[in-house]
Write a protein that holds these residues in place. Structure first.
Motif, PDB file in Angstrom:
ATOM      1  N   LEU A 136      -9.474   1.391   1.809  1.00  0.00           N
ATOM      2  CA  LEU A 136      -8.076   0.998   1.660  1.00  0.00           C
ATOM      3  C   LEU A 136      -7.870   0.131   0.417  1.00  0.00           C
ATOM      4  CD1 LEU A 136      -7.190   0.213   5.390  1.00  0.00           C
ATOM      5  CD2 LEU A 136      -6.537   2.222   4.065  1.00  0.00           C
ATOM      6  N   LYS A 137      -8.878  -0.652   0.044  1.00  0.00           N
ATOM      7  CA  LYS A 137      -8.779  -1.457  -1.170  1.00  0.00           C
ATOM      8  C   LYS A 137      -8.718  -0.573  -2.411  1.00  0.00           C
ATOM      9  CE  LYS A 137     -11.435  -5.007  -1.693  1.00  0.00           C
ATOM     10  NZ  LYS A 137     -12.639  -5.863  -1.673  1.00  0.00           N
ATOM     11  N   LEU A 138      -9.414   0.554  -2.374  1.00  0.00           N
ATOM     12  CA  LEU A 138      -9.399   1.464  -3.523  1.00  0.00           C
ATOM     13  C   LEU A 138      -8.010   2.044  -3.778  1.00  0.00           C
ATOM     14  CD1 LEU A 138     -12.714   3.512  -3.133  1.00  0.00           C
ATOM     15  CD2 LEU A 138     -12.191   1.855  -4.904  1.00  0.00           C
ATOM     16  N   ILE A 139      -7.265   2.294  -2.706  1.00  0.00           N
ATOM     17  CA  ILE A 139      -5.959   2.952  -2.856  1.00  0.00           C
ATOM     18  C   ILE A 139      -4.805   1.966  -2.660  1.00  0.00           C
ATOM     19  CG2 ILE A 139      -6.853   5.184  -2.113  1.00  0.00           C
ATOM     20  CD1 ILE A 139      -5.665   4.640   0.654  1.00  0.00           C
ATOM     21  N   SER A 140      -5.079   0.669  -2.762  1.00  0.00           N
ATOM     22  CA  SER A 140      -4.038  -0.331  -2.497  1.00  0.00           C
ATOM     23  C   SER A 140      -2.799  -0.200  -3.376  1.00  0.00           C
ATOM     24  CB  SER A 140      -4.628  -1.742  -2.624  1.00  0.00           C
ATOM     25  OG  SER A 140      -5.191  -1.939  -3.901  1.00  0.00           O
ATOM     26  N   PRO A 141      -2.886   0.213  -4.664  1.00  0.00           N
ATOM     27  CA  PRO A 141      -1.645   0.344  -5.446  1.00  0.00           C
ATOM     28  C   PRO A 141      -0.753   1.495  -5.012  1.00  0.00           C
ATOM     29  CG  PRO A 141      -3.559   0.124  -6.880  1.00  0.00           C
ATOM     30  CD  PRO A 141      -4.068   0.405  -5.506  1.00  0.00           C
ATOM     31  N   TYR A 142      -1.294   2.420  -4.226  1.00  0.00           N
ATOM     32  CA  TYR A 142      -0.545   3.621  -3.870  1.00  0.00           C
ATOM     33  C   TYR A 142      -0.038   3.601  -2.434  1.00  0.00           C
ATOM     34  CZ  TYR A 142      -3.567   4.844  -7.770  1.00  0.00           C
ATOM     35  OH  TYR A 142      -4.258   4.824  -8.962  1.00  0.00           O
TER      36      TYR A 142
END
Length: 271
Positions: free
Chosen positions: A137-143
């Motif tokens: 979830l941290k990897l896709i946090s901007p989306y």
């Protein structure tokens, strides 16, 4: 000797109707392919300013750096601590439009979004937050935006937005239908998991039960309304105001955490 057709008239009409529908669907598929080819050709001929290309390049480079920092930080954390506290939380994760126009999503982030079935903006899924899913979830946090939904919000999503995929008897292809009765639930999970109604599905999701994964993956991603819709002048102005009010700051730090929002209010605004 002449042999008469023994098929009843009703069966002949149904057969003729099926053939007509099949030909219409084939024609529609051909038209969609032609329209897509024309759309792709227009994109290739579209003029793009140099400033836009430079801005997109810088945004993509920053996003790649963010992914690298997070990946390195996660590797160091795994090496230093092997303990798992076992805590789990229910999250409702919603895909939002890209924070920068023209942004090319890195491969790792795109893979996570595909695994969570969040390829389309304004769609949401239930996720069990634990030691395995938190780094993803941290990897896709901007989306995405995420938060802890209440029981009322979960029930509201099921009542208004719950859909499933079934096989059409005529075309033998999957189609999406609204989940508005208990019969489909009992046919799917009654014998194996003992779930016989929609309220059982809600209970499994809210309590993070043992059947959380099969239930959530059987459900289609919940489609929500866009915050601002339309293409007129007022709608464009409203979109600009909404983007300014909800402008997001993306951190390049490897130890940046996933910030949670009041997801109940967010769902109420878009449901």
């Amino acid at each position: 000797m002449v042999v008469l057709n023994s098929n009843p008239e009703i069966l002949l009409r149904k057969r003729k109707d099926r053939d007509r529908k099949r030909l219409e669907k084939q024609e529609q598929a051909i038209q969609r392919q032609l329209q897509q080819k024309k759309k792709n050709a227009r994109k290739l001929k579209k003029f793009v300013r140099v400033e836009t290309l430079i801005s997109n390049y810088k945004s993509n480079e920053l996003e790649k750096k963010r992914i690298q920092h997070i990946t390195k930080h996660q590797q160091r954390e795994q090496e230093n601590s092997d303990e798992d506290d076992g805590s789990e939380n229910l999250l409702f994760v919603i895909r939002v439009p890209d924070h920068v126009k023209g942004l090319s999503i890195p491969r790792k982030a795109k893979t996570v979004l595909r695994l969570l079935r969040l390829d389309v903006p304004n769609t949401g899924v239930f996720v069990k937050e634990n030691a395995a899913t938190a780094p993803l979830l941290k990897l896709i946090s901007p989306y995405i935006v995420a938060g802890n939904p209440s029981l009322a919000s979960v029930r509201q999503l099921f009542q208004k937005r719950a859909c499933i995929s079934v096989i059409d008897d005529e075309t033998e292809k999957p189609k999406v239908i609204k989940l508005d009765n208990n019969v489909a639930v009992e046919e799917k999970f009654g014998d194996d998991l003992g779930l016989i109604c929609i309220e059982d599905l809600i209970h499994e999701i809210v309590t993070l039960g043992d059947n959380f994964k099969p239930v959530t993956f059987w459900l289609r991603p919940f489609k929500l309304n866009a915050p601002v819709s339309g293409w007129g002048p007022q709608a464009k102005l409203a979109k600009l105001q909404y983007e300014q009010e909800n402008q997001r700051k993306v951190s390049l730090a490897g130890n940046a955490t996933l910030s949670l929002i009041d997801i109940d209010k967010f769902i109420e605004e878009q449901n």
